[in-house]
Design an enzyme around this catalytic site. Sequence first.
Site, PDB file in Angstrom:
ATOM      1  N   GLY A 143      -9.817 -22.962 103.655  1.00 40.70           N
ATOM      2  CA  GLY A 143      -9.801 -24.278 103.054  1.00 40.70           C
ATOM      3  C   GLY A 143      -9.979 -24.278 101.553  1.00 40.70           C
ATOM      4  O   GLY A 143      -9.691 -23.305 100.864  1.00 40.70           O
ATOM      5  N   CYS A 144     -10.514 -25.388 101.037  1.00 39.69           N
ATOM      6  CA  CYS A 144     -10.495 -25.656  99.605  1.00 39.69           C
ATOM      7  C   CYS A 144     -11.349 -24.697  98.778  1.00 39.69           C
ATOM      8  O   CYS A 144     -11.139 -24.559  97.578  1.00 39.69           O
ATOM      9  CB  CYS A 144     -10.943 -27.093  99.337  1.00 39.69           C
ATOM     10  SG  CYS A 144      -9.810 -28.339 100.000  1.00 39.69           S
ATOM     11  N   TYR A 145     -12.330 -24.045  99.391  1.00 40.26           N
ATOM     12  CA  TYR A 145     -13.186 -23.139  98.622  1.00 40.26           C
ATOM     13  C   TYR A 145     -12.658 -21.704  98.591  1.00 40.26           C
ATOM     14  O   TYR A 145     -13.260 -20.820  97.973  1.00 40.26           O
ATOM     15  CB  TYR A 145     -14.612 -23.140  99.177  1.00 40.26           C
ATOM     16  CG  TYR A 145     -14.755 -22.595 100.585  1.00 40.26           C
ATOM     17  CD1 TYR A 145     -14.838 -21.221 100.823  1.00 40.26           C
ATOM     18  CD2 TYR A 145     -14.817 -23.452 101.677  1.00 40.26           C
ATOM     19  CE1 TYR A 145     -14.970 -20.715 102.096  1.00 40.26           C
ATOM     20  CE2 TYR A 145     -14.952 -22.954 102.958  1.00 40.26           C
ATOM     21  CZ  TYR A 145     -15.027 -21.586 103.171  1.00 40.26           C
ATOM     22  OH  TYR A 145     -15.152 -21.103 104.447  1.00 40.26           O
ATOM     23  N   PHE A 342     -15.707 -26.585  97.781  1.00 38.54           N
ATOM     24  CA  PHE A 342     -16.332 -26.963  99.039  1.00 38.54           C
ATOM     25  C   PHE A 342     -15.266 -27.020 100.124  1.00 38.54           C
ATOM     26  O   PHE A 342     -14.103 -27.309  99.843  1.00 38.54           O
ATOM     27  CB  PHE A 342     -16.988 -28.338  98.909  1.00 38.54           C
ATOM     28  CG  PHE A 342     -17.573 -28.591  97.537  1.00 38.54           C
ATOM     29  CD1 PHE A 342     -18.776 -28.006  97.178  1.00 38.54           C
ATOM     30  CD2 PHE A 342     -16.887 -29.343  96.602  1.00 38.54           C
ATOM     31  CE1 PHE A 342     -19.304 -28.192  95.914  1.00 38.54           C
ATOM     32  CE2 PHE A 342     -17.400 -29.543  95.329  1.00 38.54           C
ATOM     33  CZ  PHE A 342     -18.620 -28.968  94.989  1.00 38.54           C
TER      34      PHE A 342
END
Length: 357
Positions: A143-145, A342
Amino acid sequence: MTAGTTGSAAVIAGGACAFPARMDQDALWTDFFAPRLGNSRVAERLYRAAGVRYRHAVADPVVEDVSTWSTQRRMERYIDEAPGLGKEAVSAALADAGLSADEVGMFAVVSCTGYTTPGLDIRLAADLGMPADVQRLMIGHMGCYAALPGLGAVSDYVVARRRPAVLLCLELTSLHAQPTTDDLSQVITHALFADAAAAVVLRPGDGGPGSGLRIADVAARTDPATSDHMRWDITDLGFRMELSPEVPTVLARHVGPLVEDLLGRHGLAVDDVGAWAVHPGGPRILDTVARELELPADALDASRTVLRECGNCSSATVLIILEELRRTGKLASGGPVVVLAFGPGLTLYAALLRGGT
């Protein structure tokens, strides 16, 4: 992980971003989402509250609605689109670093929006002319992290092997558009996410003056009790993002201790940080980070600019923000830089970058 000791450092030598076609957020609402949502005022308020003005996508829903495509068809499109965008970003990053592809010792690729075997790492390494013995790493579905564990891995390689490495983050979120319904969480998802590729080149250095930012440390914190707050579910209609409105509340509990621990290991405090690259999961996320860390009003300007002009590009976003900080001269002071992102888990990642001292 600490990879910033004098005489043995991984230094960011270059970086670049690549984007597909740009879309206007207002036009997307007017021409696509509004008619399908019955011109709902509630949905429109949520859509416009995302803080996005423009996004980039390989699949513009006004021209090509992929929301009813099977996962197989979406992955086939990913294979068609991703290599060209990735090659553009990596080629530009290598040129920025003054390195050729045959000098690369490790090539890491981050993507949670598409899968293919052989992967993008193999396809791009061959197409770019990287050596046959280049070491490769694929990081998927974090994901985004995910850029930050990727950065930690390539940094460790550079320090241990004394050879350059490349990190590419490439996300095509537009290929996972879901059928339009009155599910307000999906309205927010459709308003936020976008496509991009971003690459950084790391090389061995001593971390001294003028050598560029070195990767000083990477830290993580996961709250498994809130793992259902952010999900990326594989379905027959692509990957479906689920976001809880409680995410900012969870971040508020953890972001302060995470950053304080990271900085404290290096004798630093929040006030010592010269620049911030914070993943813009949305305006509330940025507001929460700014409040909890008591940051100056302009500290997250680069993050807000990237959200406004590019949207949330998942793992590529923090690298795009670093490029924005460089473009605007915010990295010129040589002061410490904190990168925060995050994602699912619920997981927080932070990296400390330091200039020569």
